[in-house]
Motif scaffolding. Structure first.
Motif, PDB file in Angstrom:
ATOM      1  N   ASP A   1      73.226  94.062  40.954  1.00  0.00           N
ATOM      2  CA  ASP A   1      71.892  93.076  40.657  1.00  0.00           C
ATOM      3  C   ASP A   1      72.294  92.184  39.541  1.00  0.00           C
ATOM      4  O   ASP A   1      73.687  92.150  38.923  1.00  0.00           O
ATOM      5  CB  ASP A   1      70.668  93.890  40.302  1.00  0.00           C
ATOM      6  CG  ASP A   1      69.527  93.171  40.389  1.00  0.00           C
ATOM      7  OD1 ASP A   1      69.530  91.980  40.599  1.00  0.00           O
ATOM      8  OD2 ASP A   1      68.122  93.771  40.669  1.00  0.00           O
ATOM      9  N   VAL A   2      71.640  91.509  38.773  1.00  0.00           N
ATOM     10  CA  VAL A   2      71.863  90.408  37.803  1.00  0.00           C
ATOM     11  C   VAL A   2      71.252  90.709  36.427  1.00  0.00           C
ATOM     12  O   VAL A   2      70.112  90.979  36.355  1.00  0.00           O
ATOM     13  CB  VAL A   2      71.229  89.028  38.140  1.00  0.00           C
ATOM     14  CG1 VAL A   2      71.555  88.167  37.342  1.00  0.00           C
ATOM     15  CG2 VAL A   2      72.095  88.719  39.828  1.00  0.00           C
ATOM     16  N   ALA A   3      72.130  90.552  35.406  1.00  0.00           N
ATOM     17  CA  ALA A   3      71.532  90.402  34.297  1.00  0.00           C
ATOM     18  C   ALA A   3      71.978  89.325  33.229  1.00  0.00           C
ATOM     19  O   ALA A   3      73.048  88.997  33.642  1.00  0.00           O
ATOM     20  CB  ALA A   3      72.166  91.830  33.356  1.00  0.00           C
ATOM     21  N   LYS A   4      71.006  88.904  32.640  1.00  0.00           N
ATOM     22  CA  LYS A   4      71.250  87.435  31.704  1.00  0.00           C
ATOM     23  C   LYS A   4      71.118  87.822  30.351  1.00  0.00           C
ATOM     24  O   LYS A   4      69.973  88.413  29.850  1.00  0.00           O
ATOM     25  CB  LYS A   4      70.382  86.378  32.336  1.00  0.00           C
ATOM     26  CG  LYS A   4      70.882  86.030  33.771  1.00  0.00           C
ATOM     27  CD  LYS A   4      69.586  84.791  34.137  1.00  0.00           C
ATOM     28  CE  LYS A   4      69.916  84.420  35.697  1.00  0.00           C
ATOM     29  NZ  LYS A   4      69.322  83.195  35.973  1.00  0.00           N
ATOM     30  N   SER A   5      72.145  87.294  29.630  1.00  0.00           N
ATOM     31  CA  SER A   5      71.835  87.517  28.073  1.00  0.00           C
ATOM     32  C   SER A   5      70.845  86.535  27.531  1.00  0.00           C
ATOM     33  O   SER A   5      70.176  86.899  26.417  1.00  0.00           O
ATOM     34  CB  SER A   5      73.139  87.299  27.169  1.00  0.00           C
ATOM     35  OG  SER A   5      73.627  86.045  27.463  1.00  0.00           O
ATOM     36  N   GLU A   6      70.555  85.342  28.375  1.00  0.00           N
ATOM     37  CA  GLU A   6      69.719  84.480  27.537  1.00  0.00           C
ATOM     38  C   GLU A   6      68.526  84.190  28.784  1.00  0.00           C
ATOM     39  O   GLU A   6      68.713  84.185  29.799  1.00  0.00           O
ATOM     40  CB  GLU A   6      70.524  83.120  27.470  1.00  0.00           C
ATOM     41  CG  GLU A   6      69.377  81.988  26.987  1.00  0.00           C
ATOM     42  CD  GLU A   6      70.402  80.765  26.155  1.00  0.00           C
ATOM     43  OE1 GLU A   6      70.942  80.962  24.987  1.00  0.00           O
ATOM     44  OE2 GLU A   6      70.304  79.824  26.930  1.00  0.00           O
ATOM     45  N   ARG A   7      67.346  83.886  28.267  1.00  0.00           N
ATOM     46  CA  ARG A   7      66.152  83.479  29.101  1.00  0.00           C
ATOM     47  C   ARG A   7      65.394  82.611  28.453  1.00  0.00           C
ATOM     48  O   ARG A   7      65.487  82.447  27.165  1.00  0.00           O
ATOM     49  CB  ARG A   7      65.096  84.774  29.142  1.00  0.00           C
ATOM     50  CG  ARG A   7      65.706  86.017  29.905  1.00  0.00           C
ATOM     51  CD  ARG A   7      65.957  85.868  31.289  1.00  0.00           C
ATOM     52  NE  ARG A   7      66.288  87.076  32.025  1.00  0.00           N
ATOM     53  CZ  ARG A   7      66.468  86.965  33.359  1.00  0.00           C
ATOM     54  NH1 ARG A   7      65.908  85.977  34.076  1.00  0.00           N
ATOM     55  NH2 ARG A   7      67.031  88.312  33.784  1.00  0.00           N
ATOM     56  N   LYS A   8      64.871  81.764  29.240  1.00  0.00           N
ATOM     57  CA  LYS A   8      64.076  80.596  28.824  1.00  0.00           C
ATOM     58  C   LYS A   8      62.655  80.578  29.224  1.00  0.00           C
ATOM     59  O   LYS A   8      62.307  81.139  30.214  1.00  0.00           O
ATOM     60  CB  LYS A   8      64.727  79.125  29.170  1.00  0.00           C
ATOM     61  CG  LYS A   8      66.229  78.896  28.502  1.00  0.00           C
ATOM     62  CD  LYS A   8      66.712  77.677  29.101  1.00  0.00           C
ATOM     63  CE  LYS A   8      68.334  77.617  28.678  1.00  0.00           C
ATOM     64  NZ  LYS A   8      68.958  76.078  28.919  1.00  0.00           N
ATOM     65  N   LEU A   9      61.858  79.914  28.409  1.00  0.00           N
ATOM     66  CA  LEU A   9      60.457  79.614  28.804  1.00  0.00           C
ATOM     67  C   LEU A   9      59.802  78.310  28.568  1.00  0.00           C
ATOM     68  O   LEU A   9      60.155  77.779  27.386  1.00  0.00           O
ATOM     69  CB  LEU A   9      59.566  80.698  27.821  1.00  0.00           C
ATOM     70  CG  LEU A   9      57.871  80.651  27.989  1.00  0.00           C
ATOM     71  CD1 LEU A   9      57.691  81.272  29.242  1.00  0.00           C
ATOM     72  CD2 LEU A   9      57.277  81.382  26.850  1.00  0.00           C
ATOM     73  N   TYR A  10      59.589  77.575  29.724  1.00  0.00           N
ATOM     74  CA  TYR A  10      59.136  76.414  29.718  1.00  0.00           C
ATOM     75  C   TYR A  10      60.657  75.249  29.049  1.00  0.00           C
ATOM     76  O   TYR A  10      60.259  74.442  28.259  1.00  0.00           O
ATOM     77  CB  TYR A  10      57.979  75.793  28.700  1.00  0.00           C
ATOM     78  CG  TYR A  10      56.627  76.626  29.224  1.00  0.00           C
ATOM     79  CD1 TYR A  10      56.374  76.445  30.640  1.00  0.00           C
ATOM     80  CD2 TYR A  10      56.292  77.767  28.514  1.00  0.00           C
ATOM     81  CE1 TYR A  10      54.896  76.886  30.907  1.00  0.00           C
ATOM     82  CE2 TYR A  10      54.970  78.336  28.858  1.00  0.00           C
ATOM     83  CZ  TYR A  10      54.341  77.845  29.954  1.00  0.00           C
ATOM     84  OH  TYR A  10      53.526  78.606  30.791  1.00  0.00           O
TER      85      TYR A  10
END
Length: 275
Positions: A164-173
């Motif tokens: 599966d996938v993991a991301k170190s950065e997430r964004k909101l709007y």
């Protein structure tokens, strides 16, 4: 007022997440039996950038790195594409599977059930790959759409590892919600006795990872005797163009050089469950 509230809370979240992740890492990695005293790294690459991947052969050979290529839409493989993949396999790399139509497992499960999912996303693509002389035993979920019913079906189908996938950065709007340095993300480090469902960390340019962060992540794998799992898409030899996504080849060179200097072992994805 809402914008002010959101901004303040984003700042708080950014401060809290690294601390929480450090505590989680200490608990998860500190209590597990080590998988390899020397540690390792497992690199994988997704989609259908076969000719671009092939250009990386001299780089992989230089560091004796063995990696995994997860191929999607194998019905579009040309004879040349198939020959390039077989050559990469002969070099010691692994050819994995990334779906027939690159569809969402959740949507296919809801609309067609497990049987429909297998008949649409899995079985046809495997047939095409078998005809090309390729027999994948690891699978990368398109879009990170991992579900329990489809995972059970894939394991029963004979796959030994599901990624599966993991991301170190997430964004909101469009605003950064948080950025976690990878050494504080225990899910991207493979440990002995771990199950067959794993997550690899995205290293594409939009992940905004620095060379310093990835070096520290490799050092963490070395210190904990775990395997750091990383993945990207298209090799980019320059600035990405419009709608182009992938990883900086210079970043890959850095990862390989650092891993080599730390004497980390390079693992193919299907090797991990046998540690």
């Amino acid at each position: 007022m809402w914008i002010l509230w959101q901004t303040r809370h984003l700042v708080v979240i950014k401060k809290i997440f690294p601390l929480l992740s450090l505590l989680i890492l200490a608990g998860c990695l500190g209590t597990e039996r080590r998988s390899d005293p020397s540690g390792g790294v497992a690199l994988s690459f997704d989609d259908h950038f076969i000719r671009e991947w092939y250009q990386l052969r001299p780089l992989f050979n230089r560091y004796k790195a063995r990696v995994t290529f997860f191929v999607t839409c194998p019905d579009t493989l040309s004879a040349e594409d198939a020959a390039l993949l077989r050559q990469l396999q002969s070099d010691g790399h692994e050819i994995g599977f990334h779906g027939t139509i690159h569809g969402s497992a959740r949507q296919l499960l809801q609309s067609s059930g497990v049987k429909g999912y297998l008949e649409t996303e899995i079985n046809p693509g495997l047939t095409y790959l078998h005809q090309a002389g390729l027999y994948p035993t690891s699978y990368a979920h398109p879009g990170g759409n991992q579900t329990t019913p489809t995972d059970e079906a894939l394991l029963a189908r004979g796959f030994v590892l599901l990624r599966d996938v993991a991301k170190s950065e997430r964004k909101l709007y469009g605003l950064p919600l948080y950025h976690i340095p990878p050494q504080f993300m225990p899910s991207v480090y493979y440990r002995s006795n771990q199950d067959q469902q794993v997550k690899a960390l995205l290293i594409d340019t939009d992940a905004n990872l620095s060379k310093t962060e990835l070096t520290q992540a490799l050092i963490t794998a070395k210190k904990t005797g775990t395997v750091l799992m990383l993945f990207g898409h298209k090799p980019l030899f320059g600035e990405p163009g419009p709608e182009e996504y992938g990883f900086d080849v210079d970043m890959l060179k850095h990862i390989l050089k650092e891993a080599d200097s730390l004497r980390l072992h390079f693992y193919r994805m299907s090797e991990l469950p046998r540690l």
